[in-house]
Structure formats: C-alpha cells, structure tokens
Design an enzyme around this catalytic site. Structure first.
Site, mmCIF file in Angstrom:
data_model
loop_
_atom_site.group_PDB
_atom_site.id
_atom_site.type_symbol
_atom_site.label_atom_id
_atom_site.label_comp_id
_atom_site.label_asym_id
_atom_site.label_seq_id
_atom_site.Cartn_x
_atom_site.Cartn_y
_atom_site.Cartn_z
ATOM 1 N N GLY A 13 0.827 -1.207 0.000
ATOM 2 C CA GLY A 13 0.000 0.000 0.000
ATOM 3 C C GLY A 13 0.857 1.251 0.000
ATOM 4 N N SER A 15 1.591 3.571 -2.393
ATOM 5 C CA SER A 15 1.427 4.639 -3.388
ATOM 6 C C SER A 15 0.936 5.950 -2.793
ATOM 7 C CB SER A 15 0.463 4.195 -4.491
ATOM 8 O OG SER A 15 -0.822 3.952 -3.953
ATOM 9 N N TYR A 161 -13.824 -3.192 11.189
ATOM 10 C CA TYR A 161 -12.430 -2.797 10.988
ATOM 11 C C TYR A 161 -11.641 -2.957 12.283
ATOM 12 C CZ TYR A 161 -8.446 0.395 10.571
ATOM 13 O OH TYR A 161 -7.186 0.955 10.605
#
Length: 255
Positions: A13, A15, A161
């Site tokens: 992850g 970017s 989450y």
C-alpha cells in the site's frame, strides 16, 4: 540504519498516505524499497526525486485483495532480488458501517486486505528469508489503536475494521512467540497509530459530514511522516532490541 543500507524492504500500500511516507523514509535511509500498490505511478515519480545516496525505488502493481497477485509479487521478488529483509505490512483500511447493517461484501474486503494480505505477505517473506539462509530481518505490521481498544466509543462505524485490527494484534504477538521459540533473530513489531491525516481518514470525515464535529476526527491528527519516523526508529534499533508494540497517538486523543 546503516546495517540496512543496500538491503531490500517491501512496503505494501505504498502509493499514498502512510505507505508512501514509509517508502520515502526507508529509501532516504539507503534502503532499496519495493513498493506495491494498485496504482504505483507515484512511487515511480518518487524514485526520480530522491537525493543522492538514497536507496532505489521499485514499484510493482499489485492488488492485495487477490492472492494470485500476491503470489506473482513474491515470484518477482524471488526472481529479481531473492528476498526482502524488511516487510512493512501497511496496506489496510475499509468502509464505514455499523455491524447491524454493513454488507458481507464490505466485511470480506476489510478482512482480505487487513488480515489475509498481511498474513500471506508475512508467510511468503519468511519463506524467502529461510530459503536464502537469512537469519536477520524485520516484520512490521501497521496496526491501529483500534486493534487494542473499543474505538467505537469515539468513532462510529468502524466495528468490523476494529475487529480486523484486533486480529493483527494477536497475529503479531503469536508470530513473535513462534520466532522466539526457534531462536530466530527476525524481529516483529506492531505499530499502532491513532488517527492519522491519511486518505482513509479523509474518506471517513467525508462520510460523516457535519456529524464529524465533536468526534476524535475533528481534532489534531498525526501526519503520515510521524509513522514513517516510527518505522525508522524501530528498524534502526540495535539488533538485540525488539520493540514488539509501539503506540502513537496525537496529543489529546482518547483511546
């Protein structure tokens, strides 16, 4: 950090947000960074802007929700670099929604990205380290304070989450124990940030709209560089030191 100079790190992850900051921080410290993301163009631009003496940036387009793409990623790592010495499991996040109304599809996405992708990347990294006879290494899981406490008290809609991040807490502890029993020198660290001014948090704030006022999101937030600095701190600690858990919150955040 000098002992890691010229070695390779995988940041998932990478970017944008926290992952991008970590990739930049490690590269500036002289570590060669393999950054994977669904849209890695920003990493290619980063590699062109780093100062002399920095590590190299290699970008690999990967959808971490698909195991076949993770397998392809590690096949490329094995073919080109043999292994990675540092793994930063940063990719994560998920959609907001209550446990009584959120869709199964949303739950599958949250679980796949936060738990399964982290576990698969860890397994494959350890396999390559063992294959190459590397006794040293570092696994870092970017966790969350949501993985230790009931953050639903301060932020609505992140129940599933939070449950996924609790799994990361347990997985990190168990991995440390497994490796310690084998007398392995591979270190395991769980870094648990509070609320960071990242893309995911901005999405949460937009979803809440006016309801964000008075919540933990409507306060001083951590910056992505704060988490990058934490990664450099734990990686740069002496080989005999294992920082198993590091919790970072912005001043005043209750968790």
């Amino acid at each position: 950090m000098e002992r890691w100079r010229g070695k390779h790190a995988l940041v998932t992850g990478a970017s944008a947000g926290i992952g991008f900051a970590i990739a930049e921080g490690l590269a500036r410290a002289g570590v060669n960074v393999i950054g994977c993301a669904r849209n890695p163009s920003t990493l290619e631009e980063l590699g062109e802007k780093l100062p002399p003496g920095s590590g190299k940036i290699f970008s690999v387009k990967t959808d971490l929700e698909k195991e076949e793409e993770i397998s392809a990623l590690f096949h490329e790592i094995q073919t080109k670099w043999g292994h990675v010495d540092i793994l930063v499991n940063n990719a994560g996040g998920g959609k907001m929604g209550s446990l009584e109304s959120q869709s199964t599809e949303d739950w599958q996405q949250i679980f796949q990205l936060n738990v399964l992708a982290t576990s698969i990347c860890t397994r494959e990294t350890l396999k390559l380290l063992e294959k190459d006879g590397i006794e040293d290494g570092h696994i870092i899981n970017i966790n969350s304070v949501a993985g230790h406490s009931n953050t639903a008290l301060t932020i609505d809609g992140i129940g599933f989450y939070s449950g996924a991040k609790h799994m990361i807490t347990a997985i990190s502890k168990n991995l440390y124990t497994e490796l310690a029993k084998k007398k392995s020198k591979i270190r395991v660290t769980s870094i648990s940030p509070g609320i960071v001014s990242s893309r995911v948090v901005k999405q949460y704030k937009e979803a809440l709209g006016e309801n964000v006022k008075g919540t933990a999101l409507d306060a001083v937030l951590l910056e992505c560089k704060d988490i990058s600095d934490a990664v450099l701190y734990v990686v740069g600690s002496p080989p005999h030191v294992v920082i198993t858990e590091l919790t970072i919150v912005p001043s005043g955040q209750i968790y």
